[in-house]
Design a protein around this motif. Structure first.
Motif, PDB file in Angstrom:
ATOM      1  N   ASN A   1       0.803  -1.227   0.000  1.00 21.45           N
ATOM      2  CA  ASN A   1       0.000   0.000   0.000  1.00 21.45           C
ATOM      3  C   ASN A   1       0.834   1.274   0.000  1.00 21.45           C
ATOM      4  O   ASN A   1       0.279   2.378   0.036  1.00 21.45           O
ATOM      5  CB  ASN A   1      -0.938   0.002   1.208  1.00 21.45           C
ATOM      6  CG  ASN A   1      -1.941  -1.138   1.157  1.00 21.45           C
ATOM      7  OD1 ASN A   1      -2.451  -1.467   0.092  1.00 21.45           O
ATOM      8  ND2 ASN A   1      -2.211  -1.751   2.299  1.00 21.45           N
ATOM      9  N   ILE A   2       2.153   1.118  -0.007  1.00 25.29           N
ATOM     10  CA  ILE A   2       3.024   2.290  -0.049  1.00 25.29           C
ATOM     11  C   ILE A   2       3.243   2.724  -1.494  1.00 25.29           C
ATOM     12  O   ILE A   2       3.616   1.911  -2.343  1.00 25.29           O
ATOM     13  CB  ILE A   2       4.386   1.985   0.619  1.00 25.29           C
ATOM     14  CG1 ILE A   2       4.209   1.717   2.107  1.00 25.29           C
ATOM     15  CG2 ILE A   2       5.355   3.143   0.401  1.00 25.29           C
ATOM     16  CD1 ILE A   2       3.739   2.904   2.903  1.00 25.29           C
ATOM     17  N   GLU A   3       2.995   3.996  -1.764  1.00 26.53           N
ATOM     18  CA  GLU A   3       3.246   4.529  -3.110  1.00 26.53           C
ATOM     19  C   GLU A   3       4.738   4.787  -3.278  1.00 26.53           C
ATOM     20  O   GLU A   3       5.365   5.458  -2.455  1.00 26.53           O
ATOM     21  CB  GLU A   3       2.471   5.826  -3.318  1.00 26.53           C
ATOM     22  CG  GLU A   3       2.687   6.449  -4.690  1.00 26.53           C
ATOM     23  CD  GLU A   3       2.029   7.801  -4.836  1.00 26.53           C
ATOM     24  OE1 GLU A   3       2.045   8.346  -5.963  1.00 26.53           O
ATOM     25  OE2 GLU A   3       1.515   8.344  -3.826  1.00 26.53           O
ATOM     26  N   ILE A   4       5.328   4.259  -4.347  1.00 21.18           N
ATOM     27  CA  ILE A   4       6.755   4.450  -4.613  1.00 21.18           C
ATOM     28  C   ILE A   4       6.916   5.406  -5.792  1.00 21.18           C
ATOM     29  O   ILE A   4       6.319   5.214  -6.859  1.00 21.18           O
ATOM     30  CB  ILE A   4       7.448   3.110  -4.915  1.00 21.18           C
ATOM     31  CG1 ILE A   4       7.392   2.200  -3.683  1.00 21.18           C
ATOM     32  CG2 ILE A   4       8.900   3.342  -5.343  1.00 21.18           C
ATOM     33  CD1 ILE A   4       8.012   0.839  -3.894  1.00 21.18           C
ATOM     34  N   LYS A   5       7.708   6.440  -5.564  1.00 19.92           N
ATOM     35  CA  LYS A   5       7.977   7.422  -6.616  1.00 19.92           C
ATOM     36  C   LYS A   5       9.457   7.348  -6.962  1.00 19.92           C
ATOM     37  O   LYS A   5      10.310   7.360  -6.067  1.00 19.92           O
ATOM     38  CB  LYS A   5       7.616   8.833  -6.136  1.00 19.92           C
ATOM     39  CG  LYS A   5       6.152   8.981  -5.738  1.00 19.92           C
ATOM     40  CD  LYS A   5       5.872  10.366  -5.145  1.00 19.92           C
ATOM     41  CE  LYS A   5       4.433  10.490  -4.675  1.00 19.92           C
ATOM     42  NZ  LYS A   5       4.170  11.811  -4.055  1.00 19.92           N
ATOM     43  N   LEU A   6       9.757   7.263  -8.248  1.00 18.57           N
ATOM     44  CA  LEU A   6      11.136   7.116  -8.710  1.00 18.57           C
ATOM     45  C   LEU A   6      11.577   8.364  -9.464  1.00 18.57           C
ATOM     46  O   LEU A   6      10.834   8.896 -10.295  1.00 18.57           O
ATOM     47  CB  LEU A   6      11.268   5.891  -9.619  1.00 18.57           C
ATOM     48  CG  LEU A   6      10.956   4.537  -8.968  1.00 18.57           C
ATOM     49  CD1 LEU A   6      10.965   3.435 -10.011  1.00 18.57           C
ATOM     50  CD2 LEU A   6      11.963   4.231  -7.865  1.00 18.57           C
ATOM     51  N   TYR A   7      12.804   8.808  -9.172  1.00 16.40           N
ATOM     52  CA  TYR A   7      13.357   9.997  -9.816  1.00 16.40           C
ATOM     53  C   TYR A   7      14.784   9.702 -10.271  1.00 16.40           C
ATOM     54  O   TYR A   7      15.622   9.293  -9.463  1.00 16.40           O
ATOM     55  CB  TYR A   7      13.374  11.184  -8.848  1.00 16.40           C
ATOM     56  CG  TYR A   7      12.018  11.554  -8.303  1.00 16.40           C
ATOM     57  CD1 TYR A   7      11.197  12.451  -8.984  1.00 16.40           C
ATOM     58  CD2 TYR A   7      11.545  11.001  -7.115  1.00 16.40           C
ATOM     59  CE1 TYR A   7       9.947  12.793  -8.486  1.00 16.40           C
ATOM     60  CE2 TYR A   7      10.293  11.333  -6.611  1.00 16.40           C
ATOM     61  CZ  TYR A   7       9.504  12.225  -7.298  1.00 16.40           C
ATOM     62  OH  TYR A   7       8.269  12.558  -6.806  1.00 16.40           O
TER      63      TYR A   7
END
Length: 305
Positions: A118-124
């Motif tokens: 349920n954790i949103e992962i954002k990649l940069y």
């Protein structure tokens, strides 16, 4: 002395005028002048020479200005990092250099999602220097890079050292000779395609330092924008490049990858986090990374958060 006094003083120092500083701060000029006067009385020295037009800082004022800027920046960074920490439970922002994305990072993220679905992962995609800045500014929570920078706000965890290899066109003499290994000195007169061109410092600087550390010089090199361009130019026969070993599956029909002699040349894989950040999410991310290292048979030294 309060933080607002420092901000008032910095505004006056930079605007060289009480009136312009007051406009910048959205306050009237008389109370600003009183605040600066109170600051000088508290410190016990004159910070601003009011006889000059435009205003000029005294020697003590110059000293105070430099340190006031540092304190304000640290305060702003602390606010940004604390804000990010307060929003840490619902998402995880990860910075990465492109070469690590072609390694085990996708496996690490997939395994992490199994633990925290349920954790949103954002990649940069950020180079190592940009990761440092983004961590301090609260834009990301963790960075995977290849350079070690000193910053009091950031902790570096050396995950492992990855072997470097030389990417050579399949028709290049080095590929035709089917060399089992190569020395860095063998590349001094080859046309090297080094990346990324910007922002700096980056992997290109790390490679050039490898030459300098051995009293060698890369006599012919071209800076290119990114890793894919370097490999594309190698495939076209325009030169050679140096890449981490985990990338040797890329363009394998057009490029031959030759290891360095004895595997002595390596590139660090570095995990960067904010100092004193001991989140369970970060601990899990590190644990997952080591699980995959074990499965892949990599050598590494275990760190803890």
């Amino acid at each position: 002395m309060e933080l607002r006094h420092l901000r008032y003083f910095v505004a006056v120092a930079e605007e060289k005028s009480f009136n312009k500083a007051a406009e910048r701060l959205f306050i009237s000029q008389p109370p600003l002048s009183r605040q600066i006067k109170q600051l000088e009385e508290e410190i016990g020295v004159t910070l601003i020479d009011r006889d000059n037009r435009p205003l000029k800082l005294t020697e003590a004022g110059e000293f105070f200005y430099d340190h006031a800027l540092q304190i304000i920046k640290k305060s702003d960074d602390l606010r940004a990092m604390t804000f990010r920490k307060g929003n840490f439970d619902n998402s995880l922002s990860i910075g990465f250099v492109s070469s690590i994305l072609y390694g085990i990072l996708p496996k690490v993220i997939a395994r992490f999602r199994e633990v925290y679905p349920n954790i949103e992962i954002k990649l940069y995609e950020l180079n190592s220097w940009q990761q440092t800045q983004s961590l301090v500014e609260g834009k990301i929570d963790v960075g995977y890079g290849r350079l070690l920078f000193e910053d009091a706000s950031i902790r570096r965890l050396l995950l492992r050292e990855e072997s470097l290899v030389v990417a050579v066109p399949v028709k290049h003499r080095l590929a035709q000779e089917k060399q089992k290994s190569i020395r860095l000195m063998d590349l001094t007169n080859e046309n090297l395609l080094l990346y990324p061109m910007a922002p700096r410092p980056s992997f290109i600087d790390y490679v050039l330092e490898l030459f300098e550390a051995r009293n060698l010089k890369a006599n012919y090199f071209t800076e290119v924008r990114e890793l894919h361009i370097a490999l594309g130019l190698v495939a076209a026969g325009e030169g050679l490049t140096i890449v981490p070993k985990t990338l040797e599956h890329l363009r394998s029909q057009e490029v031959t990858y030759i290891p360095f002699e004895d595997g002595l040349l390596t590139s660090p894989i570095v995990m960067s986090v904010r100092h004193f950040d001991k989140s369970e999410l970060l601990k899990t991310l590190l644990d997952v990374t080591y699980q995959i290292y074990d499965e892949e048979g990599f050598d590494y030294k275990r760190e803890t958060i």
